[in-house]
Design an enzyme around this catalytic site. Structure first.
Site, PDB file in Angstrom:
ATOM      1  N   CYS A   1      38.282  38.993  31.147  1.00 51.92           N
ATOM      2  CA  CYS A   1      38.301  39.860  29.961  1.00 51.92           C
ATOM      3  C   CYS A   1      39.673  40.478  29.700  1.00 51.92           C
ATOM      4  O   CYS A   1      40.350  40.117  28.738  1.00 51.92           O
ATOM      5  CB  CYS A   1      37.257  40.971  30.096  1.00 51.92           C
TER       6      CYS A   1
ATOM      7  N   ASN B   1      39.345  38.568  35.878  1.00 57.14           N
ATOM      8  CA  ASN B   1      40.308  37.652  35.225  1.00 57.14           C
ATOM      9  C   ASN B   1      39.645  36.841  34.117  1.00 57.14           C
ATOM     10  O   ASN B   1      39.979  35.677  33.883  1.00 57.14           O
ATOM     11  CB  ASN B   1      41.000  36.724  36.244  1.00 57.14           C
TER      12      ASN B   1
ATOM     13  N   CYS C   1      43.148  42.063  36.721  1.00 54.34           N
ATOM     14  CA  CYS C   1      41.948  42.884  36.553  1.00 54.34           C
ATOM     15  C   CYS C   1      40.918  42.430  37.576  1.00 54.34           C
ATOM     16  O   CYS C   1      41.261  41.750  38.546  1.00 54.34           O
ATOM     17  CB  CYS C   1      41.423  42.834  35.120  1.00 54.34           C
TER      18      CYS C   1
HETATM   19  P1  4NP Z   1      37.632  41.888  33.634  1.00 51.95           P
HETATM   20  O1  4NP Z   1      36.091  42.162  33.289  1.00 51.95           O
HETATM   21  O2  4NP Z   1      37.873  42.503  34.998  1.00 51.95           O
HETATM   22  O3  4NP Z   1      38.340  42.599  32.557  1.00 51.95           O
HETATM   23  O4  4NP Z   1      37.799  40.386  33.625  1.00 51.95           O
HETATM   24  C1  4NP Z   1      35.050  41.772  34.141  1.00 51.95           C
HETATM   25  C2  4NP Z   1      34.591  40.488  34.093  1.00 51.95           C
HETATM   26  C3  4NP Z   1      33.526  40.102  34.896  1.00 51.95           C
HETATM   27  C4  4NP Z   1      32.955  41.016  35.752  1.00 51.95           C
HETATM   28  C5  4NP Z   1      33.433  42.307  35.808  1.00 51.95           C
HETATM   29  C6  4NP Z   1      34.495  42.683  35.009  1.00 51.95           C
HETATM   30  N1  4NP Z   1      31.858  40.624  36.577  1.00 51.95           N
HETATM   31  O5  4NP Z   1      31.305  41.493  37.255  1.00 51.95           O
HETATM   32  O6  4NP Z   1      31.487  39.443  36.563  1.00 51.95           O
END
Ligand code: 4NP
Length: 144
Positions: free
Chosen positions: A12, A10, A7
């Site tokens: 969520c 990394n 994702c």
């Molecule tokens: P993930 O979610 O891609 O599902 O891990 C996110 C976690 C952090 C961020 C964006 C999406 N961020 O912008 O820090």
């Protein structure tokens, strides 16, 4: 079969996908490996988001020991299947692919649907768990 879940952060979605797939692999007695990575480096070295840890824990899965890492080009060599959560992840990873063999390994976990990013909405973590779980079960059906 070695699977990499990917994702953006990394922290969520892909840690949930790693934990859920690991859990299902064990349940099914499959000799598969699974890891996860992100395309953004903000959280490298950190544990998964506490809301993902809780969503997994609520379903009997411990993802708290995972450590965030970046996707690297050698992942194309190491893994048989690279499962991304959304269309943006898909274009990020495809942009790094070196050839058709790399490109062929990359698929969205849910086929043509995206797993929504729950980062800005606490209420999305439980439904995202369910979406990812359904996606993992489908992958096992397809590849086991
Ligand atoms: P993930 O979610 O891609 O599902 O891990 C996110 C976690 C952090 C961020 C964006 C999406 N961020 O912008 O820090």
């Amino acid at each position: 079969m070695k699977i990499l879940m990917v994702c953006l952060g990394n922290i969520c979605r892909s840690p949930l996908a790693e934990g859920i797939m690991q859990h299902l692999i064990k349940q099914e007695g499959l000799n598969w490996g699974v890891d996860s990575a992100g395309t953004g480096d903000w959280h490298v070295g950190r544990s998964p988001d506490h809301r993902s840890v809780k969503a997994a824990h609520d379903q009997g899965i411990d993802i708290s020991k995972q450590v965030c890492r970046l996707f690297r080009i050698s992942d194309f060599d190491e893994f048989d299947l690279i499962l991304v959560m959304d269309k943006s992840n898909l274009s990020n990873i495809l942009a790094m692919a070196r050839n058709d063999a790399d490109r062929k390994k990359v698929k969205m976990l849910l086929g043509d649907r995206s797993v929504p990013d729950p980062y800005y909405d606490d209420a999305q973590f439980a439904p995202v768990f369910k979406l990812i779980e359904a996606g993992c079960k489908e992958i096992i059906k397809q590849y086991a």
